[in-house]
Design a protein around this motif. Structure first.
Motif, mmCIF file in Angstrom:
data_model
loop_
_atom_site.group_PDB
_atom_site.id
_atom_site.type_symbol
_atom_site.label_atom_id
_atom_site.label_comp_id
_atom_site.label_asym_id
_atom_site.label_seq_id
_atom_site.Cartn_x
_atom_site.Cartn_y
_atom_site.Cartn_z
ATOM 1 N N GLU A 25 0.643 -1.071 0.049
ATOM 2 C CA GLU A 25 0.083 0.155 0.069
ATOM 3 C C GLU A 25 0.927 1.198 -0.079
ATOM 4 O O GLU A 25 2.036 1.363 0.460
ATOM 5 N N LYS A 26 0.539 2.280 -0.654
ATOM 6 C CA LYS A 26 1.294 3.549 -0.504
ATOM 7 C C LYS A 26 1.595 4.154 0.929
ATOM 8 O O LYS A 26 2.726 4.380 0.881
ATOM 9 N N SER A 27 0.594 4.012 1.655
ATOM 10 C CA SER A 27 1.153 4.580 3.094
ATOM 11 C C SER A 27 2.330 3.686 3.580
ATOM 12 O O SER A 27 3.259 4.237 4.434
ATOM 13 N N THR A 28 2.224 2.393 3.551
ATOM 14 C CA THR A 28 3.292 1.532 3.908
ATOM 15 C C THR A 28 4.630 1.756 3.037
ATOM 16 O O THR A 28 5.837 2.007 3.900
ATOM 17 N N ARG A 29 4.484 1.979 1.881
ATOM 18 C CA ARG A 29 5.839 2.397 1.086
ATOM 19 C C ARG A 29 6.305 3.532 1.499
ATOM 20 O O ARG A 29 7.438 3.886 1.819
ATOM 21 N N ILE A 30 5.549 4.777 1.723
ATOM 22 C CA ILE A 30 5.677 6.048 2.363
ATOM 23 C C ILE A 30 6.470 6.029 3.811
ATOM 24 O O ILE A 30 7.678 6.596 4.066
ATOM 25 N N ALA A 31 5.874 5.252 4.763
ATOM 26 C CA ALA A 31 6.461 4.907 5.926
ATOM 27 C C ALA A 31 7.723 4.348 6.018
ATOM 28 O O ALA A 31 8.716 4.713 6.644
ATOM 29 N N PHE A 32 8.187 3.352 5.177
ATOM 30 C CA PHE A 32 9.267 2.690 4.965
ATOM 31 C C PHE A 32 10.302 3.613 4.371
ATOM 32 O O PHE A 32 11.615 3.426 4.794
ATOM 33 N N ALA A 33 10.096 4.185 3.437
ATOM 34 C CA ALA A 33 11.032 5.155 2.961
ATOM 35 C C ALA A 33 11.289 6.329 3.902
ATOM 36 O O ALA A 33 12.631 6.749 3.955
ATOM 37 N N ILE A 34 10.447 6.894 4.868
ATOM 38 C CA ILE A 34 10.869 7.772 5.576
ATOM 39 C C ILE A 34 11.752 7.245 6.739
ATOM 40 O O ILE A 34 12.824 7.687 6.977
ATOM 41 N N ALA A 35 11.611 5.916 6.910
ATOM 42 C CA ALA A 35 12.400 5.271 7.737
ATOM 43 C C ALA A 35 13.751 4.968 7.380
ATOM 44 O O ALA A 35 14.936 5.206 8.235
ATOM 45 N N MET A 36 13.923 4.827 6.296
ATOM 46 C CA MET A 36 14.995 4.449 5.558
ATOM 47 C C MET A 36 15.971 5.769 5.367
ATOM 48 O O MET A 36 17.123 5.768 5.300
ATOM 49 N N ILE A 37 15.236 6.968 5.295
ATOM 50 C CA ILE A 37 15.863 8.293 5.079
ATOM 51 C C ILE A 37 16.359 8.528 6.411
ATOM 52 O O ILE A 37 17.379 9.096 6.699
ATOM 53 N N LEU A 38 15.700 8.526 7.386
ATOM 54 C CA LEU A 38 16.021 8.919 9.078
ATOM 55 C C LEU A 38 17.177 8.063 9.694
ATOM 56 O O LEU A 38 17.873 8.336 10.376
ATOM 57 N N LEU A 39 17.045 6.820 9.117
ATOM 58 C CA LEU A 39 18.135 5.798 9.886
ATOM 59 C C LEU A 39 19.556 6.329 9.375
ATOM 60 O O LEU A 39 20.263 6.394 10.480
ATOM 61 N N PRO A 40 19.742 6.581 8.435
ATOM 62 C CA PRO A 40 21.414 7.067 8.206
ATOM 63 C C PRO A 40 21.652 8.517 9.071
ATOM 64 O O PRO A 40 22.704 8.856 9.569
#
Length: 76
Positions: A25-40
């Motif tokens: 789902e789009k919301s899941t993809r956005i949440a995962f992308a945000i997490a991957m951006i904030l991790l580094p």
């Protein structure tokens, strides 16, 4: 240069993973992308930040890892 078996398998796994993520789902993809951006960002703050910011950065990094895993399991 000849591709090795490991290169071929890694390419197949990446292609499969990308195809799987597109089905989320789009919301899941956005949440995962945000997490991957904030991790580094949290990791860099953990390594190079002032000593007073390292403990909150460590807590945030751990929380982001857990959140990313939960999002990934939710998406699949």
């Amino acid at each position: 240069m000849q591709a090795t078996w490991d290169d071929v398998m890694m390419g197949r796994m990446t292609a499969f993973w990308l195809k799987t993520v597109r089905g989320w789902e789009k919301s899941t993809r956005i949440a995962f992308a945000i997490a991957m951006i904030l991790l580094p960002i949290a990791f860099i703050l953990l390594l190079y930040g002032p000593p007073t910011a390292r403990q909150p950065a460590l807590i945030g990094f751990g929380g982001l890892l857990v959140a990313a895993q939960i999002i990934f399991m939710w998406g699949n």
